[in-house]
Enzyme design. Structure first.
Site, PDB file in Angstrom:
ATOM      1  N   PRO A   2      -2.203   1.742  -2.600  1.00 15.05           N
ATOM      2  CA  PRO A   2      -2.003   0.434  -3.246  1.00 15.05           C
ATOM      3  C   PRO A   2      -1.717   0.293  -4.712  1.00 15.05           C
ATOM      4  O   PRO A   2      -2.140   0.952  -5.453  1.00 15.05           O
ATOM      5  CB  PRO A   2      -3.303  -0.317  -2.910  1.00 15.05           C
ATOM      6  CG  PRO A   2      -4.093   0.612  -2.005  1.00 15.05           C
ATOM      7  CD  PRO A   2      -3.414   2.098  -2.174  1.00 15.05           C
ATOM      8  N   GLU A   3      -0.669  -0.037  -5.225  1.00 16.85           N
ATOM      9  CA  GLU A   3      -0.094  -0.231  -6.490  1.00 16.85           C
ATOM     10  C   GLU A   3      -0.447  -1.631  -6.979  1.00 16.85           C
ATOM     11  O   GLU A   3      -1.145  -2.391  -6.450  1.00 16.85           O
ATOM     12  CB  GLU A   3       1.363  -0.114  -6.500  1.00 16.85           C
ATOM     13  CG  GLU A   3       1.839   1.344  -5.964  1.00 16.85           C
ATOM     14  CD  GLU A   3       3.156   1.550  -6.270  1.00 16.85           C
ATOM     15  OE1 GLU A   3       3.762   1.145  -7.145  1.00 16.85           O
ATOM     16  OE2 GLU A   3       3.454   2.679  -5.633  1.00 16.85           O
TER      17      GLU A   3
END
Length: 271
Positions: A2-3
């Site tokens: 997840p960014e």
């Protein structure tokens, strides 16, 4: 992994459900995450109210009157809003149970996430205090990138992925922003002009905002707080499109490795 857009999507999704809610119990099924979950977390949090939910870089911050929970999703983590009667899954490691019956459940198959506690100001925590500016706020701009890049020989892609320069520009969005700005990712950071850094800063902001608007990017594991995938992957111009025609000039896209990360670009459009 997840960014920033995925973490921001999660932040916005869970905030309305838990802000202003009192914690009834914290159930820790697996304390061995990236760092050990504090043994006394249940005792610390029980009876406290979540005053706000915010994000710093890729960390979620749950603020209370006594301190802050720092939560990182790691490589495969997700947070979901549930009710107390929903079955517990194999990788459901922590439940935050609230007085109104809401459950915030942390799931992390790879266990690279983190749930930590600090009673000091969150901004002074060792994991946060040396981070660069947020790319969506006003103090991030081309002038900043230009001033920090002088005499740097590192590739501009690695430069903008450095969390001490700016936070949250992960591999996917670095590829996309550099394509939008027409900058060759291998170009030395110190050789990029002020005008091009101004363009790049704006492109980073646009790409991240677009991804947030689409609920993040689904690559392998990411789902939002409701268990639904993000859809920005459908809009990716270069990442994951090695060998396919460039959307601008129709030339095949090239893939190389920079700092051991997949880097896809157009050799014709990006200079």
């Amino acid at each position: 992994m997840p960014e920033l857009p995925e973490v921001e999507t999660t932040c916005r999704g869970i905030a309305p459900h838990i802000e202003g809610q009192m914690i009834k119990q914290v159930v820790i099924r697996q304390p061995k995450l990236r760092w050990p979950v504090p043994e006394t977390l249940n005792q610390i949090l029980t009876g406290l109210t979540i005053e706000s939910v915010s994000r710093r870089a890729k960390y979620l911050l749950f603020s209370t009157a006594s301190g802050t929970v720092l939560l990182h999703l790691g490589m495969s983590g997700s947070l979901r809003i549930m009710s107390t009667d929903q079955a517990v899954g194999k990788h459901d490691h922590i439940d935050f149970i609230f007085n109104d019956g809401t459950v915030l459940r942390f799931n992390d198959p790879r266990r690279f996430g983190a749930v930590l506690w600090t009673s000091e100001p969150a901004a002074e925590h060792p994991l946060l205090k040396n981070l660069g500016p947020e790319p969506l706020l006003a103090d991030f701009n081309g002038e900043l990138l230009y001033s920090l890049s002088r005499n740097r020989k590192t590739a501009v892609k690695s430069f903008i992925m450095n969390s001490h320069i700016v936070v949250g520009v992960g591999n996917i969005y670095a590829n996309e922003a550099l394509f939008m700005a027409a900058i060759q990712p291998t170009r030395p950071a110190g050789k990029v002009s002020l005008a091009r850094y101004r363009k790049l800063a704006e492109c980073i902001r646009v790409v991240l905002q677009q991804a947030i608007g689409q609920g993040g990017t689904t690559l392998r594991d990411f789902v939002n707080e409701a268990g639904k995938p993000g859809y920005f992957q459908q809009q990716l111009k270069v990442y994951g499109r090695t060998g396919l025609p460039c959307v601008s000039c129709n030339q095949p896209l090239t893939e190389i490795r920079i700092a051991n990360r997949s880097t896809v670009f157009c050799g014709n459009c990006q200079r």
